[in-house]
Design a protein around this motif. Structure first.
Motif, PDB file in Angstrom:
ATOM      1  N   ALA A  10       0.972  -1.041   0.454  1.00 46.23           N
ATOM      2  CA  ALA A  10      -0.272  -0.217   0.379  1.00 46.23           C
ATOM      3  C   ALA A  10       0.920   1.017  -0.242  1.00 46.23           C
ATOM      4  O   ALA A  10       1.835   1.061   0.705  1.00 46.23           O
ATOM      5  CB  ALA A  10      -1.146   0.255   0.879  1.00 46.23           C
ATOM      6  N   VAL A  11       0.062   2.505  -0.819  1.00 51.27           N
ATOM      7  CA  VAL A  11       1.223   3.750  -0.625  1.00 51.27           C
ATOM      8  C   VAL A  11      -0.281   4.906  -0.384  1.00 51.27           C
ATOM      9  O   VAL A  11      -0.438   4.632  -0.821  1.00 51.27           O
ATOM     10  CB  VAL A  11       1.998   3.708  -1.655  1.00 51.27           C
ATOM     11  N   ILE A  12       0.301   5.049   0.611  1.00 54.74           N
ATOM     12  CA  ILE A  12      -0.448   6.372   1.376  1.00 54.74           C
ATOM     13  C   ILE A  12      -0.240   7.996   1.199  1.00 54.74           C
ATOM     14  O   ILE A  12       1.497   8.478   0.882  1.00 54.74           O
ATOM     15  CB  ILE A  12      -0.609   6.431   3.204  1.00 54.74           C
ATOM     16  N   PHE A  13      -0.749   8.166   0.563  1.00 52.68           N
ATOM     17  CA  PHE A  13      -0.200  10.010   0.067  1.00 52.68           C
ATOM     18  C   PHE A  13      -0.949  11.148   1.233  1.00 52.68           C
ATOM     19  O   PHE A  13      -2.469  10.930   1.201  1.00 52.68           O
ATOM     20  CB  PHE A  13      -0.867   9.994  -1.767  1.00 52.68           C
ATOM     21  N   ASP A  14      -0.778  11.356   1.787  1.00 53.11           N
ATOM     22  CA  ASP A  14      -0.070  13.201   1.685  1.00 53.11           C
ATOM     23  C   ASP A  14      -0.899  13.950   1.125  1.00 53.11           C
ATOM     24  O   ASP A  14      -0.501  13.988   0.082  1.00 53.11           O
ATOM     25  CB  ASP A  14       0.013  14.011   3.035  1.00 53.11           C
ATOM     26  N   ILE A  15      -1.927  13.834   0.737  1.00 54.39           N
ATOM     27  CA  ILE A  15      -2.164  14.589  -0.657  1.00 54.39           C
ATOM     28  C   ILE A  15      -2.271  16.169  -0.688  1.00 54.39           C
ATOM     29  O   ILE A  15      -1.658  16.718  -1.746  1.00 54.39           O
ATOM     30  CB  ILE A  15      -4.112  15.223  -0.785  1.00 54.39           C
ATOM     31  N   GLY A  16      -2.305  16.977   0.649  1.00 58.38           N
ATOM     32  CA  GLY A  16      -1.249  18.075   0.575  1.00 58.38           C
ATOM     33  C   GLY A  16      -0.147  17.818  -0.049  1.00 58.38           C
ATOM     34  O   GLY A  16       1.042  17.582   0.556  1.00 58.38           O
ATOM     35  N   ASN A 108      -2.481   6.111 -11.309  1.00 58.79           N
ATOM     36  CA  ASN A 108      -3.453   4.834 -11.611  1.00 58.79           C
ATOM     37  C   ASN A 108      -2.087   4.111 -12.259  1.00 58.79           C
ATOM     38  O   ASN A 108      -2.243   2.591 -12.202  1.00 58.79           O
ATOM     39  CB  ASN A 108      -3.770   5.713 -13.395  1.00 58.79           C
ATOM     40  N   ARG A 109      -0.763   3.593 -12.813  1.00 60.70           N
ATOM     41  CA  ARG A 109      -0.154   2.826 -13.050  1.00 60.70           C
ATOM     42  C   ARG A 109       0.310   2.143 -11.434  1.00 60.70           C
ATOM     43  O   ARG A 109       0.243   0.669 -11.574  1.00 60.70           O
ATOM     44  CB  ARG A 109       0.884   3.157 -13.325  1.00 60.70           C
ATOM     45  N   LEU A 110       0.008   2.711 -10.766  1.00 69.11           N
ATOM     46  CA  LEU A 110       0.520   2.248  -8.762  1.00 69.11           C
ATOM     47  C   LEU A 110      -0.935   1.058  -8.688  1.00 69.11           C
ATOM     48  O   LEU A 110       0.011  -0.393  -7.929  1.00 69.11           O
ATOM     49  CB  LEU A 110       0.881   3.252  -7.855  1.00 69.11           C
ATOM     50  N   LYS A 111      -1.906   1.659  -9.156  1.00 70.10           N
ATOM     51  CA  LYS A 111      -2.926   0.660  -8.739  1.00 70.10           C
ATOM     52  C   LYS A 111      -3.196  -0.401 -10.301  1.00 70.10           C
ATOM     53  O   LYS A 111      -3.614  -1.566  -9.549  1.00 70.10           O
ATOM     54  CB  LYS A 111      -4.222   1.759  -9.305  1.00 70.10           C
ATOM     55  N   ARG A 113      -0.680  -1.422 -10.638  1.00 65.69           N
ATOM     56  CA  ARG A 113       0.559  -2.539 -10.090  1.00 65.69           C
ATOM     57  C   ARG A 113      -0.285  -4.185  -9.127  1.00 65.69           C
ATOM     58  O   ARG A 113       1.291  -4.635  -9.067  1.00 65.69           O
ATOM     59  CB  ARG A 113       1.902  -1.607  -9.766  1.00 65.69           C
ATOM     60  N   GLY A 114      -0.538  -3.117  -8.663  1.00 66.70           N
ATOM     61  CA  GLY A 114      -1.571  -4.141  -7.141  1.00 66.70           C
ATOM     62  C   GLY A 114      -0.873  -3.482  -6.166  1.00 66.70           C
ATOM     63  O   GLY A 114      -1.807  -4.410  -5.194  1.00 66.70           O
ATOM     64  N   LEU A 115      -0.699  -2.067  -5.977  1.00 64.30           N
ATOM     65  CA  LEU A 115      -0.230  -1.903  -5.445  1.00 64.30           C
ATOM     66  C   LEU A 115      -2.096  -0.692  -4.550  1.00 64.30           C
ATOM     67  O   LEU A 115      -2.610  -0.409  -5.585  1.00 64.30           O
ATOM     68  CB  LEU A 115       0.478  -0.925  -4.996  1.00 64.30           C
ATOM     69  N   VAL A 116      -2.481  -0.995  -2.913  1.00 63.00           N
ATOM     70  CA  VAL A 116      -3.399  -0.307  -2.447  1.00 63.00           C
ATOM     71  C   VAL A 116      -3.265   1.330  -2.671  1.00 63.00           C
ATOM     72  O   VAL A 116      -2.075   1.038  -1.929  1.00 63.00           O
ATOM     73  CB  VAL A 116      -4.165  -1.046  -1.540  1.00 63.00           C
ATOM     74  N   LEU A 117      -4.054   2.240  -2.615  1.00 58.88           N
ATOM     75  CA  LEU A 117      -3.748   3.527  -2.334  1.00 58.88           C
ATOM     76  C   LEU A 117      -4.771   3.321  -1.546  1.00 58.88           C
ATOM     77  O   LEU A 117      -5.513   4.012  -1.312  1.00 58.88           O
ATOM     78  CB  LEU A 117      -4.135   4.913  -4.034  1.00 58.88           C
ATOM     79  N   GLY A 118      -4.183   4.580  -0.432  1.00 57.28           N
ATOM     80  CA  GLY A 118      -4.202   5.428   0.777  1.00 57.28           C
ATOM     81  C   GLY A 118      -4.342   6.819   0.572  1.00 57.28           C
ATOM     82  O   GLY A 118      -3.663   7.582   0.023  1.00 57.28           O
ATOM     83  N   ALA A 130     -11.958  16.607  -7.497  1.00 57.40           N
ATOM     84  CA  ALA A 130     -11.080  16.267  -8.379  1.00 57.40           C
ATOM     85  C   ALA A 130     -10.761  15.379  -9.283  1.00 57.40           C
ATOM     86  O   ALA A 130     -10.223  14.692  -9.877  1.00 57.40           O
ATOM     87  CB  ALA A 130      -9.885  16.024  -7.420  1.00 57.40           C
ATOM     88  N   GLY A 131     -11.867  14.038  -9.124  1.00 61.07           N
ATOM     89  CA  GLY A 131     -11.831  13.635 -10.136  1.00 61.07           C
ATOM     90  C   GLY A 131     -10.883  12.350  -9.548  1.00 61.07           C
ATOM     91  O   GLY A 131     -10.600  11.490 -10.059  1.00 61.07           O
ATOM     92  N   LEU A 132     -10.690  11.968  -8.308  1.00 64.52           N
ATOM     93  CA  LEU A 132      -9.484  11.366  -7.620  1.00 64.52           C
ATOM     94  C   LEU A 132     -10.323   9.647  -6.855  1.00 64.52           C
ATOM     95  O   LEU A 132      -9.481   8.841  -6.556  1.00 64.52           O
ATOM     96  CB  LEU A 132      -8.326  12.102  -7.790  1.00 64.52           C
ATOM     97  N   ALA A 133     -11.160  10.155  -6.161  1.00 66.35           N
ATOM     98  CA  ALA A 133     -11.557   9.321  -5.318  1.00 66.35           C
ATOM     99  C   ALA A 133     -11.639   7.892  -5.690  1.00 66.35           C
ATOM    100  O   ALA A 133     -11.829   6.561  -4.829  1.00 66.35           O
ATOM    101  CB  ALA A 133     -13.108   9.796  -4.585  1.00 66.35           C
ATOM    102  N   ALA A 134     -12.168   7.550  -6.701  1.00 61.89           N
ATOM    103  CA  ALA A 134     -11.884   6.335  -6.685  1.00 61.89           C
ATOM    104  C   ALA A 134     -10.635   5.234  -6.848  1.00 61.89           C
ATOM    105  O   ALA A 134     -11.017   4.045  -6.704  1.00 61.89           O
ATOM    106  CB  ALA A 134     -12.374   5.570  -8.718  1.00 61.89           C
ATOM    107  N   LEU A 135      -9.354   6.107  -7.005  1.00 63.87           N
ATOM    108  CA  LEU A 135      -8.129   5.943  -7.025  1.00 63.87           C
ATOM    109  C   LEU A 135      -8.212   5.754  -6.637  1.00 63.87           C
ATOM    110  O   LEU A 135      -6.997   4.069  -5.707  1.00 63.87           O
ATOM    111  CB  LEU A 135      -7.397   6.353  -7.310  1.00 63.87           C
ATOM    112  N   PHE A 136      -8.622   5.575  -4.729  1.00 65.42           N
ATOM    113  CA  PHE A 136      -8.486   5.772  -3.331  1.00 65.42           C
ATOM    114  C   PHE A 136      -8.963   4.926  -2.710  1.00 65.42           C
ATOM    115  O   PHE A 136     -10.231   5.184  -3.114  1.00 65.42           O
ATOM    116  CB  PHE A 136      -7.836   6.796  -2.741  1.00 65.42           C
ATOM    117  N   VAL A 137      -8.488   4.290  -1.527  1.00 69.38           N
ATOM    118  CA  VAL A 137      -9.625   3.980  -0.445  1.00 69.38           C
ATOM    119  C   VAL A 137      -9.522   4.386   0.219  1.00 69.38           C
ATOM    120  O   VAL A 137      -8.471   4.693   1.199  1.00 69.38           O
ATOM    121  CB  VAL A 137      -9.000   1.596  -0.368  1.00 69.38           C
TER     122      VAL A 137
END
Length: 207
Positions: A10-16, A108-111, A113-118, A130-137
Motif C-alpha cells: 500500500a502507498v499512502i499519500f498525504d494529498i497536500g 493509475n500505474r501504481l493501482k 501494479r496491484g498496490l492499494v492507494l490510501g 478532483a475526480g480521484l476518489a475512485a483511485l483510493f480506498v
C-alpha cells in the motif's frame, strides 16, 4: 512471504504537496496574512511574508499560519488574535485544488501494479471533486509495515509514519521544500522533487 517479494502493498499519500500542488492555497494564505496585517497597520511585502514562512518551517511549527502571524505581529497577543480571525475568515472556505502534472497517471500505474492507494485527506469530497476518489480506498486494511507514506512535511508526515513502522518518501515541494530532518527518526527512506523521481523511489521499495 516468498524470498525477494516486497513487504509493501500500500502507498499512502498525504494529498497536500504530493497530489495537490498547494501553490494556489499557499499564495492565498500568504496574501490573506499580508492583508490582515495591513488592517492592523503592519506593512509587509512578499519578501517579509516569505521570510516569516521560512522561519515557521525551520521551527517545525505545528501551526504554520499562527507562527507566521505571531512573527509578523511581534507576538502581541491581541493583535495576533485579530489577524488570525481575519485570515480564517478570508480563507476558511477556500478550496483550491491543483492537481500535480503527471500524478494522476502515476496513481493509475501504481493501482494497476496491484498496490492499494490510501489518502491522508480529512475532506474526502476534495478528492471526489478532483475526480480521484475512485483511485483510493477509505479504509486501508494494511499493517504500517506494509505501507509506504508519501508526504511533504517531515514533522507532520514523515516522522509520525516512521514511528509506526512505515517506509517514507519526502516529496519536497512548496512551503516545505526546505524542511530537513533533525535526526534519524525524521529521515525519510527517499527524497523526491518530481513525479518521475517519486515513481522510481516507490519502485525501488516495492521491487
Amino acid at each position: 512471504m516468498s524470498p525477494g517479494k516486497s513487504a509493501y502493498r500500500a502507498v499512502i499519500f498525504d494529498i497536500g504537496g504530493a497530489v495537490d500542488l498547494e501553490f494556489a492555497w499557499e499564495m492565498a494564505l500568504d496574501g490573506a496574512i499580508a492583508s490582515a496585517c495591513g488592517l492592523e497597520g503592519i506593512r509587509v511585502d512578499p519578501a517579509i511574508v516569505e521570510e516569516a514562512s521560512e522561519q515557521a518551517v525551520a521551527a517545525f511549527a505545528p501551526d504554520v499560519m499562527r507562527h507566521m502571524i505571531e512573527t509578523l505581529c511581534g507576538g502581541e497577543p491581541a493583535t495576533v488574535a485579530r489577524v488570525a480571525r481575519r485570515v480564517e475568515a478570508m480563507t476558511g472556505r477556500l478550496d483550491a485544488f491543483q492537481l500535480r502534472p503527471g500524478i494522476e497517471d502515476l496513481l493509475n500505474r501504481l493501482k494497476a501494479r496491484g498496490l492499494v492507494l490510501g489518502a491522508r485527506e480529512p475532506r474526502w469530497e476534495r478528492l471526489e471533486r478532483a475526480g480521484l476518489a475512485a483511485l483510493f480506498v477509505r479504509d486501508l486494511a494494511a499493517a504500517p509495515t506494509e505501507c509506504i507514506l508519501v508526504g511533504d512535511r517531515i514533522d507532520a508526515d514523515i516522522a509520525p509514519a516512521k514511528a509506526t513502522g512505515m517506509a517514507t518518501i519526502q516529496f519536497r515541494s512548496g512551503r516545505w521544500r526546505r524542511q530537513r530532518p533533525r535526526s534519524a527518526a525524521e529521515t525519510p527512506d527517499a527524497v523526491v522533487t518530481d513525479v518521475a523521481e517519486l515513481e522510481a523511489a516507490i519502485a525501488a521499495l516495492v521491487t
